[in-house]
Design a protein around this motif. Structure first.
Motif, PDB file in Angstrom:
ATOM      1  N   THR A   1       7.833  29.850  -2.767  1.00  0.00           N
ATOM      2  CA  THR A   1       8.296  31.505  -3.059  1.00  0.00           C
ATOM      3  C   THR A   1       8.079  32.267  -2.032  1.00  0.00           C
ATOM      4  O   THR A   1       8.871  33.393  -1.764  1.00  0.00           O
ATOM      5  CB  THR A   1       7.491  31.929  -4.146  1.00  0.00           C
ATOM      6  N   LYS A   2       7.397  31.849  -0.984  1.00  0.00           N
ATOM      7  CA  LYS A   2       7.256  32.665   0.227  1.00  0.00           C
ATOM      8  C   LYS A   2       6.962  32.051   1.497  1.00  0.00           C
ATOM      9  O   LYS A   2       6.264  30.797   1.214  1.00  0.00           O
ATOM     10  CB  LYS A   2       5.896  33.670   0.056  1.00  0.00           C
ATOM     11  N   HIS A   3       7.596  32.309   2.593  1.00  0.00           N
ATOM     12  CA  HIS A   3       7.503  31.548   3.832  1.00  0.00           C
ATOM     13  C   HIS A   3       7.009  32.503   4.876  1.00  0.00           C
ATOM     14  O   HIS A   3       7.603  33.501   5.141  1.00  0.00           O
ATOM     15  CB  HIS A   3       8.649  30.892   4.129  1.00  0.00           C
ATOM     16  N   PRO A   4       6.118  32.017   5.855  1.00  0.00           N
ATOM     17  CA  PRO A   4       5.458  32.747   6.742  1.00  0.00           C
ATOM     18  C   PRO A   4       6.451  33.174   7.852  1.00  0.00           C
ATOM     19  O   PRO A   4       7.425  32.501   8.434  1.00  0.00           O
ATOM     20  CB  PRO A   4       4.436  31.996   7.463  1.00  0.00           C
ATOM     21  N   ALA A   5       6.317  34.392   8.568  1.00  0.00           N
ATOM     22  CA  ALA A   5       7.173  34.626   9.687  1.00  0.00           C
ATOM     23  C   ALA A   5       6.289  34.020  10.845  1.00  0.00           C
ATOM     24  O   ALA A   5       5.405  33.633  10.782  1.00  0.00           O
ATOM     25  CB  ALA A   5       7.166  36.332  10.052  1.00  0.00           C
ATOM     26  N   LYS A   6       6.989  33.821  11.872  1.00  0.00           N
ATOM     27  CA  LYS A   6       6.534  33.236  13.389  1.00  0.00           C
ATOM     28  C   LYS A   6       5.005  33.697  13.681  1.00  0.00           C
ATOM     29  O   LYS A   6       4.152  32.977  13.996  1.00  0.00           O
ATOM     30  CB  LYS A   6       7.445  33.457  14.475  1.00  0.00           C
ATOM     31  N   ASP A   7       4.918  34.940  13.506  1.00  0.00           N
ATOM     32  CA  ASP A   7       3.672  35.794  13.747  1.00  0.00           C
ATOM     33  C   ASP A   7       2.438  35.454  12.905  1.00  0.00           C
ATOM     34  O   ASP A   7       1.494  35.818  13.200  1.00  0.00           O
ATOM     35  CB  ASP A   7       3.608  37.177  14.207  1.00  0.00           C
ATOM     36  N   GLU A   8       2.987  35.077  11.736  1.00  0.00           N
ATOM     37  CA  GLU A   8       1.973  34.700  10.782  1.00  0.00           C
ATOM     38  C   GLU A   8       1.493  33.158  10.552  1.00  0.00           C
ATOM     39  O   GLU A   8       0.409  33.005   9.715  1.00  0.00           O
ATOM     40  CB  GLU A   8       2.570  35.066   9.477  1.00  0.00           C
TER      41      GLU A   8
END
Length: 456
Positions: free
Chosen positions: A194-201
């Motif tokens: 349901t949620k995917h991280p951004a590169k900085d996360e």
């Protein structure tokens, strides 16, 4: 040559005897789930779980296997549905007793290897459980990343305590720990969520996964999840090297540069063979890397793939489908002779199919004065026929809309298991390609025009 069919024995078989065949290894146990009727034992071969033997449960929900002259390594026990796998370590002459439960398994008088393996399984369970699909909706990177980060020092500490009397097992186990953490981490990243991280996360651990000449030895192939890890690593590397906005996929020779071991390269190529849908693409892409298919198993799989695709060679006579349109009138490929035919296999429930429709409409408009038939064959089930008719009307779909009443003879003939799928046939009803580019790419228009011009 490994034994593929072995024999199960009665649970009351109490001793391991030395026979003319050598030492027998005994695996026996009980199953709590009364719905289970059969237990399957899997061997590991080139990074995959391969069925080695089956045993039916007796009236007390007990099972047993007796295996002659086995090679030492990891094995997997699973129920008939293969929903859960229990990993064990076996060597010639071992006695392994298991109690399979709803939540896992317990060991009875375990060998030192299996005792340590069970400790690792329990220790890593919070991470491995969160990495599999389907998973609880509340499990996202926001919960998985902290769990993985907290687990890493525990894994390092556990690796240091691997010190059984079996030196070969110790080496195998130490290598497996790092590989299993990578597998869990990558599996989490490339499983729908349901949620995917951004590169900085993304946590720093992921940066450590990349290594030049990855898998420089064949240790990953001693795991039943080895091939899956190789596949996930390839996906990970592709996202790392892909330039923003780039559409071109990496070629097989480019992908193989990720790996530092020819055996791994061969295993990767071998596991790509079944995915090809046209002989031309198969020959074009596999020929430069065919040299890595060196084992009998690899060459046999190559031969099977080649034989399957030879049915769909360019210039071969196409399957003469015949299905009703929305008015109930039958349309066949033969009735379209004289036209180049583009077939779109789709369904109203298929998101990627519907995403291609605007591009397909545009292509029809651009080529409306050309001798091309645009045919859409729906694989919607019979219960959804009215839904299909309404969708066609509401969306004002053009071309020739046909209803195949589910996965029909056409999809079976061309071995179609995923949609959308586009196929092109020439004016004589012969195959051009059974896996054409999609309307959303400019290559399809070029292909259709080239097919027209070739027969003028």
């Amino acid at each position: 040559m490994r034994i593929r069919v072995l024999f199960s024995v009665l649970y009351c078989f109490a001793t391991v005897s030395v026979t003319a065949q050598g030492k027998l290894t005994l695996i026996q146990g009980t199953v709590k789930d009364e719905r289970t009727q059969t237990i399957v034992l899997f061997d590991v071969q080139n990074g995959e779980k391969l069925e080695l033997a089956t045993a039916r449960l007796n009236s007390q929900q007990q099972f047993a296997f007796a295996l002659p002259n086995i090679h030492p390594g990891f094995y997997y026990v699973s129920n008939q549905g293969r929903r859960k796998f229990v990993r064990i370590y076996l060597k010639a002459g071992d006695k392994c007793q298991l109690a399979l439960t709803d939540t896992g398994y317990e060991l009875v008088q375990p060998t030192p290897e299996n005792k340590l393996l069970k400790e690792w399984t329990d220790l890593s369970y919070p991470v491995t459980k969160m990495s599999v699909f389907p998973r609880n909706d509340t499990v996202t990177y926001a919960s998985f990343f902290p769990t993985l980060t907290a687990f890493l020092p525990k894994a390092d500490a556990f690796r240091k305590k691997v010190n059984t009397p079996n030196a070969a097992f110790n080496e195998l186990m130490k290598k497996s720990i790092g590989l299993e953490i990578e597998h869990a981490a990558l599996k989490f990243m490339y499983t729908p969520n349901t949620k995917h991280p951004a590169k900085d996360e993304i946590i720093p651990y992921y940066a450590t996964i990349y290594q030049p000449n990855k898998f420089a030895n064949a240790a990953v192939l001693h795991s039943g999840d080895g091939v899956d890890l190789i596949r996930l690593y390839t996906t990970y590397m592709y996202t790392m090297v892909k330039k923003p906005g780039a559409q071109r996929k990496l070629t097989l020779p480019e992908i193989l540069l990720f790996f530092g071991n020819d055996t791994i390269k061969g295993v990767f190529v071998e596991n790509q063979l079944a995915g090809y849908r046209s002989l031309e693409t198969f020959n074009e892409e596999i020929e430069p890397v065919k040299k890595y298919l060196v084992t009998d198993t690899m060459q046999a799989r190559y031969a099977r793939a080649l034989k399957r695709l030879s049915t769909y060679r360019k210039g071969d006579k196409a399957f003469n489908f015949s299905y009703p349109d929305s008015n109930g009138n039958a349309v066949s490929l033969a009735s379209l002779k004289g036209k180049v035919v583009l077939v779109d296999v789709w369904a109203t429930w298929c998101g990627p199919c519907k995403a291609e429709l605007p591009h397909l409409k545009k292509l029809e408009e651009e080529l409306h004065d050309k001798n091309i038939a645009f045919v859409s064959i729906s694989v919607d089930e019979e219960k959804d026929k009215e839904k299909w008719k309404k969708f066609v009307a509401d969306q004002q779909l053009g071309g020739i809309q046909l209803y195949a009443k589910g996965w029909s003879e056409f999809t079976k003939y061309y071995d179609i298991h995923g949609i959308p799928r586009f196929l092109v046939f020439d004016q004589d009803g012969k195959i051009v390609t059974v896996d054409s580019p999609r309307p959303s790419t400019p290559e399809l228009k070029e292909l259709l025009l080239n097919t027209l011009n070739a027969q003028h």
